[in-house]
Write an enzyme that holds these catalytic residues in place. Structure first.
Site, mmCIF file in Angstrom:
data_model
loop_
_atom_site.group_PDB
_atom_site.id
_atom_site.type_symbol
_atom_site.label_atom_id
_atom_site.label_comp_id
_atom_site.label_asym_id
_atom_site.label_seq_id
_atom_site.Cartn_x
_atom_site.Cartn_y
_atom_site.Cartn_z
ATOM 1 N N LYS A 111 0.819 -1.215 0.000
ATOM 2 C CA LYS A 111 0.000 0.000 0.000
ATOM 3 C C LYS A 111 0.850 1.262 0.000
ATOM 4 O O LYS A 111 0.461 2.270 -0.589
ATOM 5 C CB LYS A 111 -0.930 0.010 1.224
ATOM 6 N N LYS A 198 -5.659 -10.297 -7.642
ATOM 7 C CA LYS A 198 -6.873 -10.389 -6.828
ATOM 8 C C LYS A 198 -7.980 -9.478 -7.359
ATOM 9 O O LYS A 198 -7.690 -8.366 -7.800
ATOM 10 C CB LYS A 198 -6.515 -9.909 -5.410
ATOM 11 N N LYS A 201 -11.267 -3.709 -5.196
ATOM 12 C CA LYS A 201 -12.020 -2.475 -5.422
ATOM 13 C C LYS A 201 -11.114 -1.349 -5.896
ATOM 14 O O LYS A 201 -11.590 -0.348 -6.390
ATOM 15 C CB LYS A 201 -12.798 -2.073 -4.170
#
Ligand code: TRP
Length: 336
Positions: A111, A198, A201
């Site tokens: 991240k 994966k 969103k």
């Protein structure tokens, strides 16, 4: 005693990966266990969030969870920031967790990306707050997608070290319950555009995922255009090796039908995607359409959604406040 705890971020729409990887387990578990489900707004602000979008996201997620079958009369459903024990216990546990442990967390590295110096301190300590979420309820079982395994390991390490450091038997060691796509719950739901990534969103392409709010037409279109290879489906699971996109679509079918991959291939082996994709689309629509209808209905009534969360926070606080007090007593903040 079994107590289930899980959390989900209020950012972005719920998609099929969240549903099959975690939410479906949440719904199943509330029939059998005491369940505490938390929308993690404290975690959400570890990356920048516009306040209005965060408020909307909270209501979107509340409506989506209720529409998926989370029942606030049985499970405790609330948002994290309304229960002070999460932040307070997180501070205590930050003094239990070691810098070396956090340095190994792969999600932070992903991240934070290249600009690690510019990431928030909250993003770095995110897994400690997650441990506090779980331990504040003395949760024994934590249903999560398999990307959260490492955070669960950390929560276990923190519980073990806290108990040892303060010579108490305060925190049970929480067990992960990993959801997934096939009947054994082992695989992830992957992107429809790339079978090795994966379903997420944060993927810029909306064609990569099926949202719980997509209508039947959008679902059918996304599955029709999902990436595949030119080969027909194999008749055995071993034949999916090296075919990530085929593996993903068959896994999705298995998960939605509640079947094993082998059984799906017994039926569809030898057939092409031209036959398989419409069957998968039909099954997906059949699962999501009722959720979608309910979502649209619930999302209109903001006051009711807010009231569900407020009532949940009262119940959550009643569980967590005494456990926080035990931790405060263990470290010497309050008298024995
Ligand atoms: N980090 C989790 C995720 O992104 C969400 C989460 C926060 C969570 N606190 C939790 C999950 C506690 C399980 C238990 O999916």
């Amino acid at each position: 005693m079994t107590r289930v705890f899980s959390g989900i971020q209020p950012t972005g729409n719920l998609h099929l990966g969240n549903y099959l990887g975690a939410i479906r387990n949440w719904v199943a578990m509330q029939d059998h266990y005491e369940c505490v489900y938390c929308i993690v707004d404290l975690h959400a602000i570890t990356v920048s969030q516009a306040p209005a979008a965060l408020r909307d996201g909270m209501r979107d997620m509340t409506a989506a969870l209720l529409a998926s079958g989370v029942d606030p009369d049985r499970a405790v459903l609330f948002n994290q920031s309304r229960v002070p024990a999460h932040a307070e216990l997180a501070w205590i546990l930050m003094c239990t967790a070691r810098v070396g442990w956090l340095n190994r967390m792969t999600q932070f590295k992903d991240k934070a990306g290249k600009d690690r110096e510019g990431a928030s301190v909250g993003l770095y300590t995110y897994p400690v707050l997650q441990a506090a979420d779980i331990l504040a309820y003395k949760a024994t079982h934590v249903p999560v997608g398999d990307d959260q395994k490492q955070h669960l390991e950390l929560a276990r390490d923190i519980a073990i070290k806290f108990n040892a450091d303060y010579a108490v038997n305060l925190f049970p060691i929480p067990e992960p319950v990993i959801g997934g796509t096939d009947a054994h719950g082992t695989a992830r739901v992957m992107s429809l555009r790339d079978g090795t990534a994966k379903m997420s969103k944060s993927d810029p392409s909306d064609m990569s995922r099926i949202n719980l709010t997509d209508d039947a037409e959008a679902i059918a279109n996304k599955i029709k255009r999902a990436k595949t290879d030119p080969e027909p489906l194999p008749s055995e699971a071993a034949g999916l090796a090296g075919r990530p996109e085929a593996r993903n679509l068959v896994g999705l079918y298995a998960a939605l039908a509640g079947e094993k991959i082998a059984d799906v291939l017994t039926r569809f082996g030898g057939q092409g995607f031209g036959t398989f994709k419409p069957a998968l689309a039909e099954l997906t629509v059949a699962t999501l359409a009722p959720i979608n209808t309910e979502y649209v209905h619930l999302r209109r009534d903001v006051a009711s959604l807010d009231a569900v969360l407020a009532a949940g926070a009262v119940r959550a606080n009643a569980i967590a406040a005494p456990i926080l007090a035990e931790a405060q007593r263990a470290v010497g903040f309050i008298g024995v």
